[in-house]
Design a protein around this motif. Structure first.
Motif, PDB file in Angstrom:
ATOM      1  N   PRO B 102      32.256  55.183  -2.102  1.00  0.00           N
ATOM      2  CA  PRO B 102      32.163  56.025  -0.704  1.00  0.00           C
ATOM      3  C   PRO B 102      31.393  55.405   0.443  1.00  0.00           C
ATOM      4  O   PRO B 102      31.808  55.721   1.486  1.00  0.00           O
ATOM      5  CB  PRO B 102      31.275  57.132  -1.307  1.00  0.00           C
ATOM      6  N   VAL B 103      30.693  54.273   0.269  1.00  0.00           N
ATOM      7  CA  VAL B 103      30.021  53.913   1.372  1.00  0.00           C
ATOM      8  C   VAL B 103      30.392  52.332   1.704  1.00  0.00           C
ATOM      9  O   VAL B 103      30.086  51.660   2.448  1.00  0.00           O
ATOM     10  CB  VAL B 103      28.483  53.413   0.874  1.00  0.00           C
ATOM     11  N   ARG B 104      31.988  52.067   1.396  1.00  0.00           N
ATOM     12  CA  ARG B 104      32.538  51.024   1.862  1.00  0.00           C
ATOM     13  C   ARG B 104      34.044  51.413   2.256  1.00  0.00           C
ATOM     14  O   ARG B 104      34.725  52.210   2.005  1.00  0.00           O
ATOM     15  CB  ARG B 104      32.732  49.695   0.477  1.00  0.00           C
ATOM     16  N   LYS B 105      34.321  50.571   3.313  1.00  0.00           N
ATOM     17  CA  LYS B 105      35.650  50.694   4.020  1.00  0.00           C
ATOM     18  C   LYS B 105      36.716  50.513   2.960  1.00  0.00           C
ATOM     19  O   LYS B 105      36.822  49.724   2.331  1.00  0.00           O
ATOM     20  CB  LYS B 105      35.631  49.958   5.190  1.00  0.00           C
ATOM     21  N   ILE B 106      37.794  51.321   3.258  1.00  0.00           N
ATOM     22  CA  ILE B 106      39.133  51.366   2.456  1.00  0.00           C
ATOM     23  C   ILE B 106      39.407  49.918   2.428  1.00  0.00           C
ATOM     24  O   ILE B 106      39.831  49.415   1.318  1.00  0.00           O
ATOM     25  CB  ILE B 106      40.138  52.292   2.941  1.00  0.00           C
ATOM     26  N   GLY B 107      39.695  49.341   3.576  1.00  0.00           N
ATOM     27  CA  GLY B 107      40.308  48.169   3.909  1.00  0.00           C
ATOM     28  C   GLY B 107      39.446  46.794   3.239  1.00  0.00           C
ATOM     29  O   GLY B 107      40.138  46.083   2.345  1.00  0.00           O
ATOM     30  N   ASP B 108      38.260  46.942   3.122  1.00  0.00           N
ATOM     31  CA  ASP B 108      37.440  46.163   2.531  1.00  0.00           C
ATOM     32  C   ASP B 108      37.459  46.141   1.031  1.00  0.00           C
ATOM     33  O   ASP B 108      37.416  44.994   0.374  1.00  0.00           O
ATOM     34  CB  ASP B 108      35.916  46.248   2.679  1.00  0.00           C
ATOM     35  N   GLN B 109      37.751  47.302   0.523  1.00  0.00           N
ATOM     36  CA  GLN B 109      37.795  47.604  -0.960  1.00  0.00           C
ATOM     37  C   GLN B 109      39.133  46.827  -1.519  1.00  0.00           C
ATOM     38  O   GLN B 109      39.296  46.203  -2.586  1.00  0.00           O
ATOM     39  CB  GLN B 109      37.886  49.036  -1.470  1.00  0.00           C
ATOM     40  N   ILE B 110      40.176  47.064  -0.513  1.00  0.00           N
ATOM     41  CA  ILE B 110      41.452  46.149  -0.855  1.00  0.00           C
ATOM     42  C   ILE B 110      41.230  44.607  -0.945  1.00  0.00           C
ATOM     43  O   ILE B 110      41.769  44.169  -1.564  1.00  0.00           O
ATOM     44  CB  ILE B 110      42.557  46.910   0.059  1.00  0.00           C
ATOM     45  N   ALA B 111      40.564  44.335   0.268  1.00  0.00           N
ATOM     46  CA  ALA B 111      40.598  42.989   0.541  1.00  0.00           C
ATOM     47  C   ALA B 111      39.921  42.314  -0.503  1.00  0.00           C
ATOM     48  O   ALA B 111      40.045  41.089  -0.782  1.00  0.00           O
ATOM     49  CB  ALA B 111      39.964  42.878   1.784  1.00  0.00           C
ATOM     50  N   ARG B 142      43.924  52.714   9.536  1.00  0.00           N
ATOM     51  CA  ARG B 142      43.007  53.515   8.863  1.00  0.00           C
ATOM     52  C   ARG B 142      42.119  52.601   7.988  1.00  0.00           C
ATOM     53  O   ARG B 142      41.224  53.093   7.205  1.00  0.00           O
ATOM     54  CB  ARG B 142      43.873  54.689   8.039  1.00  0.00           C
ATOM     55  N   ALA B 143      42.508  51.253   7.693  1.00  0.00           N
ATOM     56  CA  ALA B 143      41.703  50.372   6.670  1.00  0.00           C
ATOM     57  C   ALA B 143      40.351  50.562   7.330  1.00  0.00           C
ATOM     58  O   ALA B 143      39.326  50.306   6.209  1.00  0.00           O
ATOM     59  CB  ALA B 143      42.344  48.771   6.636  1.00  0.00           C
ATOM     60  N   ARG B 144      39.971  50.747   8.374  1.00  0.00           N
ATOM     61  CA  ARG B 144      38.729  50.568   8.740  1.00  0.00           C
ATOM     62  C   ARG B 144      37.700  52.159   8.465  1.00  0.00           C
ATOM     63  O   ARG B 144      36.747  52.172   8.723  1.00  0.00           O
ATOM     64  CB  ARG B 144      38.325  50.351  10.190  1.00  0.00           C
ATOM     65  N   GLN B 145      38.555  53.068   7.937  1.00  0.00           N
ATOM     66  CA  GLN B 145      37.833  54.250   7.548  1.00  0.00           C
ATOM     67  C   GLN B 145      37.381  54.438   6.194  1.00  0.00           C
ATOM     68  O   GLN B 145      37.569  53.415   5.395  1.00  0.00           O
ATOM     69  CB  GLN B 145      38.732  55.383   7.791  1.00  0.00           C
TER      70      GLN B 145
ATOM     71  N   PHE C 329      23.456  54.229   6.824  1.00  0.00           N
ATOM     72  CA  PHE C 329      23.855  53.849   5.491  1.00  0.00           C
ATOM     73  C   PHE C 329      24.993  54.579   4.892  1.00  0.00           C
ATOM     74  O   PHE C 329      25.789  53.909   4.005  1.00  0.00           O
ATOM     75  CB  PHE C 329      22.462  53.448   4.492  1.00  0.00           C
ATOM     76  N   ASP C 330      24.930  55.937   4.936  1.00  0.00           N
ATOM     77  CA  ASP C 330      25.789  56.622   4.005  1.00  0.00           C
ATOM     78  C   ASP C 330      27.030  57.293   5.180  1.00  0.00           C
ATOM     79  O   ASP C 330      26.634  58.078   6.021  1.00  0.00           O
ATOM     80  CB  ASP C 330      25.044  57.742   3.423  1.00  0.00           C
ATOM     81  N   PRO C 331      28.084  56.659   5.116  1.00  0.00           N
ATOM     82  CA  PRO C 331      29.211  57.316   6.086  1.00  0.00           C
ATOM     83  C   PRO C 331      29.476  58.711   6.016  1.00  0.00           C
ATOM     84  O   PRO C 331      29.904  59.332   6.697  1.00  0.00           O
ATOM     85  CB  PRO C 331      30.378  56.076   5.782  1.00  0.00           C
ATOM     86  N   ARG C 332      29.131  59.136   4.708  1.00  0.00           N
ATOM     87  CA  ARG C 332      29.490  60.580   4.440  1.00  0.00           C
ATOM     88  C   ARG C 332      29.051  61.510   5.130  1.00  0.00           C
ATOM     89  O   ARG C 332      28.949  62.524   5.385  1.00  0.00           O
ATOM     90  CB  ARG C 332      29.269  60.711   2.859  1.00  0.00           C
ATOM     91  N   VAL C 333      27.541  61.067   5.327  1.00  0.00           N
ATOM     92  CA  VAL C 333      26.633  62.144   6.358  1.00  0.00           C
ATOM     93  C   VAL C 333      27.097  62.268   7.500  1.00  0.00           C
ATOM     94  O   VAL C 333      27.306  61.414   8.352  1.00  0.00           O
ATOM     95  CB  VAL C 333      25.108  61.548   6.269  1.00  0.00           C
TER      96      VAL C 333
END
Ligand SMILES: Nc1ncnc2c1ncn2[C@@H]1O[C@H](COP(=O)(O)OP(=O)(O)O)[C@@H](O)[C@H]1O
Ligand SMILES: [Mg+2]
Lengths: 534, 316, 336
Positions: B102-111, B142-145, C329-333
Motif C-alpha cells: 500500500p505504501v509503494r507506487k504501482i509502477g515501482d512495484q512492477i519495476a 497511473r504507474a505513479r499512483q 508516509f502513508d499515501p492511504r491517509v
C-alpha cells in the motif's frame, strides 16, 4: 528545621563544625579547590537568599564571625562594648578593609547596611536585627547600634548573619529590585572570594579577592559543583572529580573509606533526629497522645541502639537531650535519661489506666479509644522507613499500634502546620546558638507561618524563653536554657532519638584537612591552618 | 515443461503433521493451460505455493519432485530458487486487496521485478512498465499512483501486468477473480485468455468455477482432500467424468454458461485435516461407496491414456 | 496535503492551547499547602517578611475572582486576581518571576530547554535506532533464539529501574567518564570545540541510560508491528518476485511497519522538553525535568506554569507534526 531547611542549616553547621586546615604547596600554578555539593545558592543577591550560606560567607564579611568550637571571633569589628542596660552597642570597625571591587569599607558602610536592611525589610536578614532601632557611624571606625530591648545573642548569633554591603551597589533599589537583583555585582562584598561565573544548578567559580583584609586567600580559585544526589557526590569524590564534599550520606562511608586518597571525616555536630508528638489542643490526634505518661512510655519503648545500628550503620549516637553535645556551653548535663525498658513502659501504661480491655493486643483509654497512632516520616531518605519500623516494633510490645508510613517532606509539613498528625519523624540541623531552636516551643510560634510543630504551649516555658532571649549575662542565659531543656525532656513534645554523625570527605592527595580542628570549613578554616598537598 | 511428481505437503500444527497435500502429480505443458478445481481447503493453494517454495513457516514439502525442464526445484539453494521465481514462474494471488504494497507506487512495484531479473536501466524499465500496463488495459500514467487509488479490478490487472514483467513461462493464477464483481471477473478472465494466446504462456488457473475451466483450460486437475481425484484433458473430464466427485461437481453446474452457481450444492463438507478418513477421502460423501472404499484409499490409475482417476469404481 | 486539513488541525491546536493555559493555572493551585509557608519555612523569615513576599508575588490576591468586590458591584476590583494577572502577563509574553531564585521564568526555561533537548533527544534517538533495528531483526527471526534473546533483554531493561541502571553505569564508568553535570566547570570557553567535546563526554552516560530504558518499548512495538506486516499478502508477493530477505525487509516491510512508530516517535519527541527526571537526577543533568521536580516540591507556580506551557506547546506541535508526517508516509491517509 525540616529536611528542606535542613540543607541550609546543615550547611551552616558544617561551616561551623569543620575546621579544615588547608595547606597550599603549589606555588606558580593556579590552585583550585573543587567542592561538590547538592545545593549551591538560590539567589545571588543577599536580600532574598535562603540557603548557600557557606558560599555567601565567602562573598560578604560580617561584624563578627563563627570560629572554632562555636566560638565567635572579631570580623569587621575589631572589638565591641555594650552599655549596662544592654541597649547601646559600640563597635570598633577595622581600618584598611576594602570591598572586592576596591572601594574602601568604613563604619559608615556598616551603619548604612544595618539601616538599609531595617528600612527595606530585607527578608533574609531583617529578623536578626529585631529590636535594633538604628545604627550610626560617628567616625570612620566607630559603629553604634541602638536597641529597644536587650538581645542576649547579639554576638553569638545575630550578627553572624548580617552582611556589611557596599552602598554603591544597593543604594536606591526598591524592595522588589533588591529581591530580584541577580547579577554578579550583587555578590560584591569584603569577603575573601568573589564570583566569576555562575551557572544555576551547575557550578559557581569563585576567585580570590587579592585585597582581602586577612591576607591573600590560600587557594586562587574555588569551584562549587552541584550534584543532584548525595550518592553522586560519593562517586565524584571517589573519582577525584571533586576535592571536598561537606555533606555525604552515611551509606557512602564504607565505599569512601576503602577508596585510596580519600579521607572521611565524621563529626557529631549540630543535628539530631527527633520524633514530633502532636500535643496540640486542637489537633486531630487521639486524646491519649496528650497524656505525658503515654509519651513517657513511648520514650521507654524506643530502642535507640538499634536505630543507630540499623538506621545509621553505627554512625550516630543515642540521644535524649534537646541540645547536642556540640552545644556544650548551654547543654544541660544533669538530665537523667530514660532507658530502653519495655517492662517499665508497660508498667507506666498499666498504672495510667490504659488496659487492653477487648483483648486485641492494643490498649484502650478510659473512653475505650485504642492507642492507635499514625507514625509518619519523610520519604526523602532510605533510613527513615527503617527507623519507623524499629519504633513501631517497640510500640507494638507495649500495646500501642503505630503504622509507619512515609510521605514527601512537603506534604508532611502541610500536615504538621495543621496539627493533623500523631507522630512525625524529622531530622533537624540547628544553629550553634540555641535561640531559634528554643523558640520553636513557644506559644507565639503557633501562629500561622510559625515553627511550633507540636502545639506545645506553656506560659512557664515562654517566660524561660524570654529570659534566655534578653539575658544580659551568660550565666543568666544558661540557667534559663538548662530549665528549658529539662522542661522539654519532661513534657516530651519532642522525643530526641539520636545525634547522627555528619560525614564529610576530601581528597587527601590534593589537600590535608586536620580533623582535629573542628570548625569553620572555609572562611575561618582557610585562614587558620589549611594545607595543600603536592 | 513443469512436472510435479508425487508431491506431499504437511503443515505442522502443535507438533502434529497435517497432511494438506498427498502424492499429487501433474504436468504443465508449454503453451497449454491447466485448471485446478476443488472445493475450498482441498490443497490447491498449498500445491501452488509449493511450486515456488513459498510455503509458510509451518509448511513442509515431505516428498516429491518439482521438475522444471528436468531440473528438480526442490534441490536448488534458496538463492538459485530466487532466480526461478517471477522470471520463470509468476503467480497472481487470490484477492488483490493486499497483494500490492500500500505504501509503494504501482509502477515501482512492477519495476522492482523487472530490475531484479532483467537488469534494464531506468528508462528502459519505465518504458517496459508502460507497455505492461497498456497490455492489461491501464493507462501508463497511473504507474505513479498508489494501490488505494485503484479499484479492485484495476489492482488485479496491475498484478497481472506485474506478473508478466519478466516474461515468465508459467503464470499461476490462484483464484484471480474471487472478491471481484461478475463483470470484472469476466474481463479479467478474458484478459488472461488473450494474454495466453498472445504470449504463448502456460497458465495454471486455480478456481472452483468449472465454467471458467471449460472456457479457458486445456487440462483439468480435480483435487479432493489434498489428493488427486481425477486428471485429464478438458473434453475427457467434462464429457466422461469417472470420479464420483467430478460428477457431483459437474452436476452442480448444469449450465456451463452460468458460472454464478456455487459448489455448496454438494451435500456435506470436505474432511478436516486432523480427522481424515482411513480409506477414500471422498467416501463419507460418496453415493457409490463400498466397504473397499471405507477400508482402502484408492491409487491414482490411468484408466485411459492421459485420463487419471483415483476411485475403486472408476471403470465400472 | 490540503490546506483545509492543515487549517483545521491548527485551529484545534490553538483551542487546546487555550484550554491548557487555563488548566495550567489551576493545576498547581490545587496542591495542598501554601507556597510561601513551604518555600520560606526558614528561621530567617519573620512573619512580616513572609507577608511581604506574599504581596510581592501577588499571592495576597484572590485566586480567581474577588467575590466580595463582585457582590459590591465593583467589577474591576473583582477581577483583580491572580488569574487575571497571570493572563495579563502571558499576553505580554511574560511567564513571571520564579518564587525560588527570583529569576525571569522565560530566561530560566530557555537556558535549560536546550540542555534537556540535547539529552533526551540524543537518548531517544539512540533508543529509537536500537529499538527499530532489534525489533526488526527479532521479528524477522521470529521464534528463534535471537528473537527470544531480544525479548528477554527487552523485558529486562524495560523492568530495570532507571535509577538502578544509571547508578550501575555511573559506578562502572567511574574515572573514565564524568559522574555528573553537563560540563567540567572552568575547563573551556562555551562554544569552543573543547567545550563541546566536554559536553559530549558528560552526555554519554545519561543518554545511554535513557536509551537503554526506552529502547525496549520501541523494540517491542516495532517487533509486533513487523510481525504483523510480515503476514501481509504483499510480503508473499515480494517473496514470489524473487526478492532477497533483506530487500523484502527493508523495501517492503520497514516502511509499513514504521507507520505506527511514526506517531509514537513524534509524540515521544513532543515530551522531550519535559526532560527525564530520573536520568537528570542520577547524572545531575541541569535540565527541565529536574527543574519541574524541584519546583513542584517548592510550589514555585510561575516556573511550573512556564514549564508546563512549554511542554504543552511542544506536545501540541508534536501532535501536529505526527499528523502531517503520517499523511506524508502513508499515501492511504486522506488528508480531508
Ligand atoms: N499455514 C497453515 N497451517 C496449517 N494448516 C494450513 C495452513 N494453510 C492451509 N492449511 C490447511 O491446509 C488445507 C489446504 O489449504 P489450501 O491449500 O489453502 O486449500 P485451497 O487453496 O484448496 O482452499 C486446508 O485444510 C487448510 O486449513
Ligand atoms: Mg486457496
Amino acid at each position: 528545621m525540616r529536611s528542606k531547611s535542613k540543607k541550609f542549616v546543615v550547611a551552616m553547621l558544617i561551616f561551623a563544625m569543620l575546621g579544615l586546615g588547608i595547606v597550599v604547596n603549589a606555588q606558580d600554578a593556579t590552585t583550585t579547590l573543587r567542592i561538590g555539593t547538592t545545593y549551591m545558592i538560590d539567589t545571588l543577591g543577599p536580600g532574598s537568599g535562603y540557603y548557600g550560606y557557606d558560599i555567601r560567607g565567602l562573598f560578604y564579611e560580617t561584624l563578627v564571625e563563627a570560629a572554632d568550637n562555636n566560638n565567635v571571633e572579631p570580623g569587621l569589628a575589631e572589638s565591641w562594648t555594650v552599655s549596662d542596660d544592654g541597649l547601646t552597642w559600640t563597635f570598633k570597625i577595622r581600618e584598611g578593609v576594602t570591598f572586592s571591587d576596591g572601594t574602601p569599607l568604613t563604619a559608615a558602610d556598616a551603619a548604612w547596611s544595618i539601616n538599609w536592611i531595617i528600612e527595606n525589610q530585607v527578608v533574609s536578614m531583617v529578623s536578626y536585627l529585631a529590636f535594633v532601632e538604628s545604627a550610626e557611624a560617628p567616625d570612620a571606625t566607630t559603629l553604634i547600634m541602638n536597641l529597644s530591648e536587650p538581645v542576649s545573642n547579639m554576638i553569638s548569633s545575630k550578627l553572624l548573619y548580617v552582611y556589611i554591603l557596599p552602598p554603591h551597589i544597593w543604594e536606591g533599589k526598591t524592595a522588589e529590585e533588591i529581591a530580584e537583583f541577580n547579577e554578579p555585582e550583587s555578590t560584591i562584598g569584603a569577603g575573601p572570594y568573589h564570583l566569576v561565573e555562575h551557572q544555576p544548578d551547575e557550578y559557581m567559580i569563585l576567585e580570590a579577592n587579592d585585597n582581602y583584609w586577612r591576607g591573600q586567600p590560600p587557594v586562587d580559585q574555588i569551584i562549587y559543583q552541584q550534584y543532584s544526589t548525595e550518592d553522586a557526590l560519593v562517586q565524584a569524590l571517589a573519582a577525584g572529580e571533586i576535592d571536598l564534599a561537606k555533606v555525604l550520606p552515611t551509606s557512602g562511608v564504607q565505599t569512601l573509606e576503602q577508596t585510596e586518597n580519600v579521607q572521611v571525616i565524621k563529626t557529631t555536630g549540630l543535628n539530631f533526629l527527633q520524633l514530633s508528638m502532636n500535643v496540640s489542643e486542637d489537633g486531630t490526634q487521639p486524646a491519649s497522645m496528650r497524656d505525658p505518661q503515654v509519651r513517657l512510655a513511648i520514650d521507654h519503648a524506643i530502642d535507640r541502639e538499634q536505630i543507630v545500628t540499623v538506621g545509621y550503620f553505627g554512625l550516630a549516637e543515642p540521644a535524649e537531650i534537646l541540645f547536642p553535645p556540640a552545644m556544650a556551653q548551654w547543654r544541660n548535663t544533669d538530665i537523667q535519661i530514660v532507658p530502653f525498658d519495655i517492662a517499665e513502659a508497660n508498667r507506666i501504661l498499666d498504672e495510667a489506666g490504659y488496659a487492653d480491655t477487648d483483648g486485641d493486643g492494643i490498649r484502650e483509654d478510659a473512653d475505650g479509644n485504642p492507642l492507635e497512632y499514625r507514625l509518619a516520616g519523610p520519604d526523602s531518605d532510605a533510613y527513615y522507613p527503617r527507623i519507623l519500623e524499629i519504633i513501631s516494633d517497640g510500640l507494638s510490645q507495649i500495646g500501642i499500634s503505630a503504622l509507619p508510613y512515609t510521605q514527601s517532606t512537603e506534604s508532611l509539613t502541610v500536615l504538621q502546620v495543621d496539627y493533623d498528625y500523631d507522630m512525625i519523624l524529622w531530622d533537624w540541623g540547628i544553629d550553634a546558638d540555641p535561640h531559634f531552636l528554643t523558640s520553636v516551643f513557644t506559644c507565639a510560634e503557633m501562629a500561622d507561618g510559625g515553627w511550633n510543630d507540636t502545639g506545645y504551649c506553656n506560659p512557664e516555658y515562654d517566660a524561660l524563653f524570654q529570659t534566655q532571649a534578653t539575658a544580659t549575662s551568660d550565666e543568666q542565659r544558661r540557667d534559663a536554657l538548662w530549665k528549658i531543656q529539662q522542661m522539654i525532656f519532661d513534657d516530651r513534645p519532642w522525643i530526641i532519638l539520636v545525634y547522627p554523625q555528619a560525614i564529610s570527605g576530601y581528597r587527601s592527595d590534593r589537600f590535608t584537612f586536620d580533623p582535629n580542628l573542628p570548625n569553620a570549613l572555609l572562611k575561618w578554616g582557610l585562614f587558620t591552618g589549611f594545607s595543600i598537598v603536592q | 515443461m513443469l512436472e510435479v511428481r508425487g508431491l506431499s505437503v504437511d503443515y505442522l500444527s502443535n507438533g502434529t503433521a497435517l497432511h494438506a497435500v498427498e502424492n499429487v502429480s501433474f504436468k504443465v505443458e508449454k503453451g497449454r493451460s491447466i485448471g485446478l478445481v476443488g472445493e475450498s481447503g482441498c490443497g490447491k493453494t498449498t500445491t501452488m505455493l509449493s511450486l515456488l517454495r513459498l510455503l509458510p513457516a509451518d509448511g513442509r514439502i515431505v516428498s516429491g519432485q518439482i521438475l522444471y525442464d528436468g531440473m528438480d526445484l526442490l534441490q536448488l539453494s534458496e538463492h538459485e530458487m530466487r532466480g526461478y521465481r517471477w522470471n520463470r514462474i509468476a503467480i497472481v494471488f487470490q484477492g488483490a486487496m493486499n497483494a500490492l504494497n500500500p505504501v509503494r507506487k504501482i509502477g515501482d512495484q512492477i519495476a522492482e521485478a523487472i530490475q531484479l531479473h532483467d537488469r534494464l536501466d531506468n528508462r528502459e524499465t519505465r518504458q517496459r512498465v508502460g507497455e505492461l500496463m497498456e497490455m492489461v488495459g491501464i493507462a501508463p500514467e497511473r504507474a505513479r499512483q498508489y494501490p488505494h487509488q485503484f479499484s479492485g479490478g484495476m489492482r488485479q490487472r496491475a498484478m497481472i501486468a506485474m506478473s508478466l514483467a519478466c516474461n515468465p513461462d508459467i503464470l499461476i493464477a490462484d483464484e484471480p477473480t474471487t472478491a471481484l464483481d461478475v463483470m470484472i471477473q469476466a474481463q479479467i478472465l478474458d484478459l488472461l485468455q488473450q494474454l495466453q494466446s498472445q504470449l504463448g504462456l502456460s497458465i495454471v488457473l486455480v478456481t472452483h468455477d468449472l465454467g471458467v475451466v471449460a472456457e479457458l483450460c486445456d487440462d483439468v486437475l480435480v483435487m479432493y482432500g489434498g489428493k488427486v481425484a481425477e486428471y485429464g484433458d478438458v473434453d475427457t473430464i467434462f464429457n466422461n467424468p469417472a470420479h464420483p466427485y467430478t460428477r457431483r461437481l459437474l452436476e452442480a453446474f448444469p449450465d456451463v454458461d452460468s458460472p454464478t452457481s456455487t459448489l455448496a450444492s454438494i451435500p456435506g463438507y470436505p474432511p478436516p485435516l486432523d480427522n481424515l478418513p482411513a480409506g477414500c477421502r471422498f467416501e463419507p460423501r460418496c453415493y457409490r461407496k463400498t466397504d473397499l472404499c471405507t477400508a482402502v484409499s484408492p491409487d491414482v490409475i490411468e484408466i485411459k491414456p492421459r485420463h487419471f482417476v483415483a476411485c475403486h469404481h472408476a471403470e465400472e | 496535503m490540503q490546506f483545509d486539513y492543515l487549517l483545521r488541525k491548527v485551529f484545534f491546536a490553538v483551542i487546546t492551547l487555550i484550554v491548557v493555559i487555563v488548566f495550567n493555572f489551576f493545576l498547581f493551585r490545587i496542591l495542598p499547602g501554601d507556597p510561601v509557608k513551604l518555600l520560606f519555612r526558614n528561621p530567617r523569615l519573620t512573619r512580616e517578611a513572609q507577608e511581604l513576599i506574599r504581596v510581592q508575588f501577588g499571592l495576597d490576591k484572590p485566586v480567581w475572582l474577588n467575590i466580595e468586590r463582585l457582590s459590591a458591584g465593583d467589577i474591576p476590583g473583582a477581577l483583580d486576581s491572580q488569574f487575571t494577572a497571570y493572563i495579563h502577563n502571558l499576553l505580554q509574553g511574560k511567564l513571571g518571576i520564579s518564587f525560588t531564585n527570583r529569576q525571569d521564568v522565560g530566561e530560566v526555561l530557555s537556558e535549560r530547554v536546550w540542555r534537556t533537548v540535547l539529552l533526551v533527544f540524543s537518548g531517544e534517538l539512540l533508543a529509537i535506532v536500537m529499538g527499530v533495528v532489534v525489533g526488526l531483526v527479532a521479528a524477522w527471526k521470529r521464534g528463534t533464539a535471537i528473537d527470544s534473546a531480544a525479548l528477554f533483554i527487552g523485558l529486562l531493561t524495560w523492568a530495570l529501574p532507571t535509577f538502578f541502571l544509571g547508578i550501575i553505569l555511573l559506578i562502572l564508568a567511574r574515572g573514565i567518564l564524568p559522574t555528573g553535570g553537563m560540563v567540567t566547570p572552568g575547563l573551556a570557553e562555551e562554544g569552543t570545540l573543547e567545550y563541546w567535546i566536554d559536553v559530549g563526554r558528560h552526555l554519554i552516560l545519561p543518554s545511554l541510560t535513557l536509551a537503554v530504558v526506552s529502547a525496549s518499548g520501541y523494540m517491542l512495538i516495532m517487533r509486533s508491528s513487523v510481525v504483523e506486516v510480515l503476514s501481509e499478502a504483499y510480503i508473499l508477493t515480494a517473496k514470489a518476485k524473487g526478492l532477497s530477505n533483506a530487500r523484502i525487509l527493508f523495501s517492503h516491510a520497514l516502511k509499513n511497519a514504521m507507520l505506527p512508530m511514526i506517531t509514537i516517535i513524534a509524540l515521544t519527541l513532543g515530551y522531550v522538553v519535559g526532560g527525564a527526571i530520573q536520568v537528570e537526577t542520577v547524572f545531575s543533568w541541569p535540565g527541565i525535568g529536574r527543574l519541574i521536580y524541584d519546583s513542584v516540591a517548592k510550589q514555585d507556580y510561575p516556573v511550573l506554569q512556564g514549564a508546563f506551557l512549554l511542554l504543552a506547546v511542544s506536545v501540541i506541535l508534536a501532535n501536529l507534526t505526527a499528523d502531517i508526517l503520517y499523511s506524508v508516509f502513508d499515501p492511504r491517509v486522506k488528508v480531508t
